[in-house]
Write an enzyme that holds these catalytic residues in place. Structure first.
Site, PDB file in Angstrom:
ATOM      1  N   SER A   1      -1.480 -12.642  20.527  1.00  0.00           N
ATOM      2  CA  SER A   1      -0.823 -13.462  21.561  1.00  0.00           C
ATOM      3  C   SER A   1      -0.793 -14.953  21.246  1.00  0.00           C
ATOM      4  O   SER A   1      -0.067 -15.705  21.901  1.00  0.00           O
ATOM      5  CB  SER A   1      -1.494 -13.240  22.920  1.00  0.00           C
ATOM      6  OG  SER A   1      -1.093 -12.014  23.468  1.00  0.00           O
TER       7      SER A   1
ATOM      8  N   TYR B   1      -4.728 -15.897  29.545  1.00  0.00           N
ATOM      9  CA  TYR B   1      -4.387 -14.762  30.403  1.00  0.00           C
ATOM     10  C   TYR B   1      -4.752 -15.080  31.854  1.00  0.00           C
ATOM     11  O   TYR B   1      -4.591 -16.208  32.301  1.00  0.00           O
ATOM     12  CB  TYR B   1      -5.073 -13.476  29.922  1.00  0.00           C
ATOM     13  CG  TYR B   1      -4.796 -13.136  28.478  1.00  0.00           C
ATOM     14  CD1 TYR B   1      -3.490 -13.032  28.009  1.00  0.00           C
ATOM     15  CD2 TYR B   1      -5.834 -12.908  27.574  1.00  0.00           C
ATOM     16  CE1 TYR B   1      -3.220 -12.704  26.688  1.00  0.00           C
ATOM     17  CE2 TYR B   1      -5.573 -12.576  26.236  1.00  0.00           C
ATOM     18  CZ  TYR B   1      -4.260 -12.481  25.812  1.00  0.00           C
ATOM     19  OH  TYR B   1      -3.996 -12.169  24.505  1.00  0.00           O
TER      20      TYR B   1
ATOM     21  N   VAL C   1      -5.781 -10.975  21.364  1.00  0.00           N
ATOM     22  CA  VAL C   1      -6.738  -9.866  21.470  1.00  0.00           C
ATOM     23  C   VAL C   1      -7.414  -9.514  20.139  1.00  0.00           C
ATOM     24  O   VAL C   1      -8.302  -8.665  20.104  1.00  0.00           O
ATOM     25  CB  VAL C   1      -6.093  -8.589  22.078  1.00  0.00           C
ATOM     26  CG1 VAL C   1      -5.695  -8.836  23.518  1.00  0.00           C
ATOM     27  CG2 VAL C   1      -4.921  -8.100  21.245  1.00  0.00           C
TER      28      VAL C   1
ATOM     29  N   TYR D   1       8.634  -8.273  17.014  1.00  0.00           N
ATOM     30  CA  TYR D   1       7.494  -8.726  17.817  1.00  0.00           C
ATOM     31  C   TYR D   1       6.159  -8.273  17.223  1.00  0.00           C
ATOM     32  O   TYR D   1       5.186  -9.039  17.197  1.00  0.00           O
ATOM     33  CB  TYR D   1       7.643  -8.219  19.260  1.00  0.00           C
ATOM     34  CG  TYR D   1       6.570  -8.726  20.194  1.00  0.00           C
ATOM     35  CD1 TYR D   1       6.539 -10.060  20.590  1.00  0.00           C
ATOM     36  CD2 TYR D   1       5.589  -7.865  20.689  1.00  0.00           C
ATOM     37  CE1 TYR D   1       5.555 -10.534  21.452  1.00  0.00           C
ATOM     38  CE2 TYR D   1       4.603  -8.332  21.557  1.00  0.00           C
ATOM     39  CZ  TYR D   1       4.590  -9.661  21.930  1.00  0.00           C
ATOM     40  OH  TYR D   1       3.613 -10.133  22.781  1.00  0.00           O
TER      41      TYR D   1
ATOM     42  N   LYS E   1       2.572 -16.261  20.592  1.00  0.00           N
ATOM     43  CA  LYS E   1       3.496 -16.540  21.698  1.00  0.00           C
ATOM     44  C   LYS E   1       3.779 -18.038  21.821  1.00  0.00           C
ATOM     45  O   LYS E   1       4.904 -18.442  22.105  1.00  0.00           O
ATOM     46  CB  LYS E   1       2.907 -16.026  23.018  1.00  0.00           C
ATOM     47  CG  LYS E   1       2.781 -14.510  23.095  1.00  0.00           C
ATOM     48  CD  LYS E   1       2.004 -14.087  24.340  1.00  0.00           C
ATOM     49  CE  LYS E   1       1.880 -12.574  24.426  1.00  0.00           C
ATOM     50  NZ  LYS E   1       1.034 -12.124  25.550  1.00  0.00           N
TER      51      LYS E   1
END
Length: 307
Positions: free
Chosen positions: A63, A243, A261, A191, A66
């Site tokens: 992540s 998160y 993660v 992705y 992102k």
């Protein structure tokens, strides 16, 4: 200040919390990590690096990618176009939740840091094919990190692609509502490769430094992204980067940061330095439990909170 010895002591303290976490075994390739691993690097504008732990270990971005994809897409398309497809609001829901998409009208993801929002952002990466789009993102990552050798883990990408049923569900929901309009399998291919880009925590810290210096690489003397893009990204790191633990993280630690993660954390102390951390033992929100403790020790000792 920030001596190697001090960092090593912080790592030793934070490592004790590994027993309260667990590695991300829902992605089979990530389940092989040692939960007791912990490393950190701090990268300053003069090019000096202070590190502790095994900083030769490579971590897949997951992540963390992102925030990098968002910077690229904002640089390419501008704020107006990007935020037509994805919102700016934090969410108290888990990062892979589909619930808010059903509740919000129009059905666009609340922010780019949850999976639905990240998929909408990755959809906007320019290029005629998955290969071309991934190459553009990889080149951007290499430039941010000042490392032309950075690549991705084919094993992790394949493992994620084969098990990403929930992300496919999010894609189909987004496609139904006109947020994306490409083949779902192609977007998933892009992705999962994006998430599998791997680097050391020194590379992570160098990227954190570029965000900290408003998009400018002080070592290369190059403005890699517009200052406004860096500002938007750092704001998302504060409001959504950890998160649904982002609020507590802002209060306790107060540093713009993005976790993944795999146990990686990218952090930026505005105007001062970048931090890269790798600690695979995760808490129940998906954040590195040892990495969070390490940042808490740093922030409290050196008064790093931006608030």
């Amino acid at each position: 200040m920030y001596t190697k010895l001090e960092l090593e002591q912080f790592v030793k303290q934070a490592k004790q919390y590994a027993r309260y976490g667990k590695v991300a075994d829902y992605i089979p390739a990530l389940g092989k990590a040692n939960p007791n691993d912990l490393s950190i690097a701090i990268y300053t504008p003069d090019g000096s690096v202070i590190d502790a732990g095994d900083t030769t270990d490579k971590v897949t971005l997951q992540s963390i990618s992102k925030i990098i994809a968002l910077a690229l897409v904002l640089t390419d398309h501008g704020e107006k176009k990007v935020f037509q497809k994805v919102g700016m609001e934090p969410t108290g829901d888990p990062f892979h939740s589909i619930a808010k998409l059903e509740e919000v009208q129009p059905a666009k993801p609340l922010n780019p840091m949850i999976n639905a929002g990240a998929l909408a952002v990755t959809h906007m990466i320019n290029g005629a094919s998955v290969e071309e789009r991934f190459w553009r993102l990889l080149q951007f990552v290499r430039k941010l990190a000042g490392n032309p050798e950075i690549s991705y883990s084919k094993e992790v990408a394949k493992s994620e692609f084969e098990t990403a049923f929930l992300n496919r569900s999010l894609c189909y929901f987004l496609k139904q509502h006109g947020i994306i309009n490409e083949d779902v399998e192609e977007l998933m291919d892009l992705y999962t490769k994006q998430c599998a880009i791997e680097m050391t925590c020194v590379d992570l810290a160098r990227i954190g430094l570029v965000f900290a210096m408003d998009g400018r690489d002080p070592l290369a003397g190059e403005q890699i992204m517009p200052p406004d893009v860096a500002r938007i990204c750092k704001t998302f790191m504060v409001t959504c980067g950890m998160y649904n633990a982002s609020g507590e993280f802002a209060i306790k630690i107060g540093i713009p940061a993005k976790s993944g993660v795999s146990g990686g954390i990218l952090a930026s102390v505005p105007g001062r330095f970048g931090i890269g951390i790798f600690g695979p033992a995760l808490d129940d929100k998906g954040n590195s439990i040892t990495g969070m403790k390490l940042l808490e020790l740093l922030s409290q000792t050196y008064s790093l909170s931006i608030f």
